[in-house]
Design a protein around this motif. Sequence first.
Motif, PDB file in Angstrom:
ATOM      1  N   GLN A 108      23.452  44.434  39.028  1.00 52.13           N
ATOM      2  CA  GLN A 108      24.266  45.272  38.144  1.00 52.13           C
ATOM      3  C   GLN A 108      24.790  44.428  36.974  1.00 52.13           C
ATOM      4  N   GLN A 109      24.907  45.090  35.826  1.00 45.95           N
ATOM      5  CA  GLN A 109      25.266  44.374  34.608  1.00 45.95           C
ATOM      6  C   GLN A 109      26.130  45.250  33.715  1.00 45.95           C
ATOM      7  N   GLN A 122      26.329  39.507  34.069  1.00 47.24           N
ATOM      8  CA  GLN A 122      25.888  39.848  35.421  1.00 47.24           C
ATOM      9  C   GLN A 122      27.087  40.096  36.335  1.00 47.24           C
ATOM     10  N   LEU A 123      26.953  41.135  37.154  1.00 42.51           N
ATOM     11  CA  LEU A 123      28.005  41.488  38.116  1.00 42.51           C
ATOM     12  C   LEU A 123      27.541  41.338  39.563  1.00 42.51           C
ATOM     13  N   GLY A 124      26.248  41.095  39.768  1.00 38.34           N
ATOM     14  CA  GLY A 124      25.732  40.919  41.117  1.00 38.34           C
ATOM     15  C   GLY A 124      25.343  42.231  41.780  1.00 38.34           C
ATOM     16  N   PRO A 125      25.130  42.207  43.089  1.00 37.26           N
ATOM     17  CA  PRO A 125      25.357  41.068  43.992  1.00 37.26           C
ATOM     18  C   PRO A 125      24.387  39.900  43.806  1.00 37.26           C
ATOM     19  N   VAL A 126      23.195  40.125  43.211  1.00 39.11           N
ATOM     20  CA  VAL A 126      22.292  39.007  42.924  1.00 39.11           C
ATOM     21  C   VAL A 126      22.560  38.546  41.499  1.00 39.11           C
ATOM     22  N   SER A 153      24.340  26.538  43.008  1.00 34.16           N
ATOM     23  CA  SER A 153      24.397  27.662  42.058  1.00 34.16           C
ATOM     24  C   SER A 153      24.467  28.992  42.790  1.00 34.16           C
ATOM     25  N   ARG A 154      23.574  29.166  43.753  1.00 29.86           N
ATOM     26  CA  ARG A 154      23.557  30.432  44.496  1.00 29.86           C
ATOM     27  C   ARG A 154      24.860  30.641  45.259  1.00 29.86           C
ATOM     28  N   ALA A 155      25.378  29.557  45.834  1.00 22.22           N
ATOM     29  CA  ALA A 155      26.626  29.662  46.596  1.00 22.22           C
ATOM     30  C   ALA A 155      27.790  30.054  45.671  1.00 22.22           C
ATOM     31  N   TYR A 156      27.868  29.439  44.495  1.00 20.09           N
ATOM     32  CA  TYR A 156      28.909  29.800  43.526  1.00 20.09           C
ATOM     33  C   TYR A 156      28.730  31.240  43.045  1.00 20.09           C
ATOM     34  N   ASN A 157      27.494  31.625  42.772  1.00 18.36           N
ATOM     35  CA  ASN A 157      27.238  32.993  42.305  1.00 18.36           C
ATOM     36  C   ASN A 157      27.682  34.023  43.344  1.00 18.36           C
ATOM     37  N   ARG A 158      27.401  33.723  44.620  1.00 19.55           N
ATOM     38  CA  ARG A 158      27.828  34.640  45.692  1.00 19.55           C
ATOM     39  C   ARG A 158      29.352  34.706  45.772  1.00 19.55           C
ATOM     40  N   GLU A 159      29.995  33.564  45.568  1.00 19.98           N
ATOM     41  CA  GLU A 159      31.458  33.516  45.629  1.00 19.98           C
ATOM     42  C   GLU A 159      32.055  34.358  44.502  1.00 19.98           C
ATOM     43  N   ALA A 160      31.454  34.292  43.313  1.00 21.63           N
ATOM     44  CA  ALA A 160      31.977  35.021  42.150  1.00 21.63           C
ATOM     45  C   ALA A 160      31.951  36.525  42.369  1.00 21.63           C
ATOM     46  N   VAL A 161      30.839  37.053  42.862  1.00 18.61           N
ATOM     47  CA  VAL A 161      30.712  38.516  42.948  1.00 18.61           C
ATOM     48  C   VAL A 161      31.614  39.115  44.020  1.00 18.61           C
ATOM     49  N   LYS A 162      32.084  38.288  44.957  1.00 21.53           N
ATOM     50  CA  LYS A 162      33.018  38.790  45.975  1.00 21.53           C
ATOM     51  C   LYS A 162      34.317  39.281  45.349  1.00 21.53           C
ATOM     52  N   LEU A 163      34.679  38.702  44.209  1.00 24.57           N
ATOM     53  CA  LEU A 163      36.004  38.919  43.637  1.00 24.57           C
ATOM     54  C   LEU A 163      36.026  39.986  42.551  1.00 24.57           C
ATOM     55  N   LEU A 164      34.865  40.552  42.215  1.00 25.24           N
ATOM     56  CA  LEU A 164      34.804  41.496  41.100  1.00 25.24           C
ATOM     57  C   LEU A 164      35.089  42.927  41.550  1.00 25.24           C
ATOM     58  N   PRO A 165      35.709  43.717  40.673  1.00 18.61           N
ATOM     59  CA  PRO A 165      35.955  45.121  41.013  1.00 18.61           C
ATOM     60  C   PRO A 165      34.663  45.928  40.963  1.00 18.61           C
ATOM     61  N   LYS A 166      34.668  47.072  41.571  1.00 20.53           N
ATOM     62  CA  LYS A 166      33.517  47.975  41.521  1.00 20.53           C
ATOM     63  C   LYS A 166      33.444  48.576  40.123  1.00 20.53           C
ATOM     64  N   VAL A 167      32.297  48.427  39.490  1.00 20.58           N
ATOM     65  CA  VAL A 167      32.112  48.928  38.129  1.00 20.58           C
ATOM     66  C   VAL A 167      31.100  50.062  38.161  1.00 20.58           C
ATOM     67  N   LEU A 195      33.543  36.095  36.296  1.00 21.16           N
ATOM     68  CA  LEU A 195      34.386  35.502  37.335  1.00 21.16           C
ATOM     69  C   LEU A 195      35.547  36.442  37.652  1.00 21.16           C
ATOM     70  N   THR A 196      36.142  36.999  36.593  1.00 18.86           N
ATOM     71  CA  THR A 196      37.159  38.050  36.754  1.00 18.86           C
ATOM     72  C   THR A 196      36.863  39.131  35.723  1.00 18.86           C
ATOM     73  N   LEU A 197      37.227  40.335  36.048  1.00 20.39           N
ATOM     74  CA  LEU A 197      36.970  41.468  35.157  1.00 20.39           C
ATOM     75  C   LEU A 197      38.092  42.475  35.324  1.00 20.39           C
ATOM     76  N   LYS A 198      38.721  42.819  34.200  1.00 21.96           N
ATOM     77  CA  LYS A 198      39.857  43.745  34.270  1.00 21.96           C
ATOM     78  C   LYS A 198      39.751  44.755  33.138  1.00 21.96           C
ATOM     79  N   GLN A 199      39.822  46.035  33.487  1.00 19.50           N
ATOM     80  CA  GLN A 199      39.811  47.092  32.479  1.00 19.50           C
ATOM     81  C   GLN A 199      41.171  47.119  31.790  1.00 19.50           C
ATOM     82  N   GLU A 200      41.163  47.261  30.466  1.00 20.21           N
ATOM     83  CA  GLU A 200      42.401  47.284  29.694  1.00 20.21           C
ATOM     84  C   GLU A 200      42.727  48.712  29.259  1.00 20.21           C
ATOM     85  N   ALA A 201      43.996  48.954  29.022  1.00 21.58           N
ATOM     86  CA  ALA A 201      44.417  50.276  28.541  1.00 21.58           C
ATOM     87  C   ALA A 201      43.933  50.476  27.114  1.00 21.58           C
ATOM     88  N   GLN A 202      43.525  51.707  26.809  1.00 19.56           N
ATOM     89  CA  GLN A 202      43.044  51.999  25.453  1.00 19.56           C
ATOM     90  C   GLN A 202      44.181  52.333  24.526  1.00 19.56           C
TER      91      GLN A 202
END
Length: 202
Positions: A108-109, A122-126, A153-167, A195-202
């Motif tokens: 997902q992207q 990239q948002l993952g999971p891959v 690299s793969r281990a860090y990438n897996r760690e990153a996507v654990k923390l992202l919100p559902k988009v 690494l982090t992703l946050k929706q902002e108010a419009q």
Amino acid sequence: MSLKQWGAILTGCAALLLTACTVVDLDENGKPIMPADPNAKASFDNLTPQQIAQQTWQERVMDAAQKHALDANTLATQMKNSSTTPQSVFVRLTSQIERVDTSNDREQQLVVTVNGQPLTIQLGPVVRGNAIRDATGFKFEDFTNQVQFAQLSRAYNREAVKLLPKVDASWAGKPATVLMAVTIRGGKADDAVALTLKQEAQ
């Protein structure tokens, strides 16, 4: 010298030897477990790539990204001055999400515009690429076990996507702040991963 005196001397010597010894624990194979040298360089020899990623995630990734992230203008300057040698950096920007691509469940992207250029994040999971690992400053020679370096690299990438919100598609057209790692090569930004992703108010 009598036998009794010899016995006393031997007993005294044995006592001295015992008091001078340090008791060392043994591992499951009967080999001594030597205490770590506090002045020795950190070693990852006995850790899996996933363990390295988990143990270093906060300091080497999140703390470093928060402190050293480039803004959009600095990223644009770096891209203009980039060579063919890849350089990975942390970036923080707030931008409107142009498009969300969830057509592939595994890759997902989302796409944002940075200084007039589209950037796919990239948002993952891959997740592909080495952007997170290389932005941390880790180098090949930091590892005596080079398989760990390759797999980190793969281990860090897996760690990153654990923390992202559902988009989902509802994010398109809305502003969001993203902290990410990205690789700059030949004037282009590639392999960006959030690494982090946050929706902002419009």
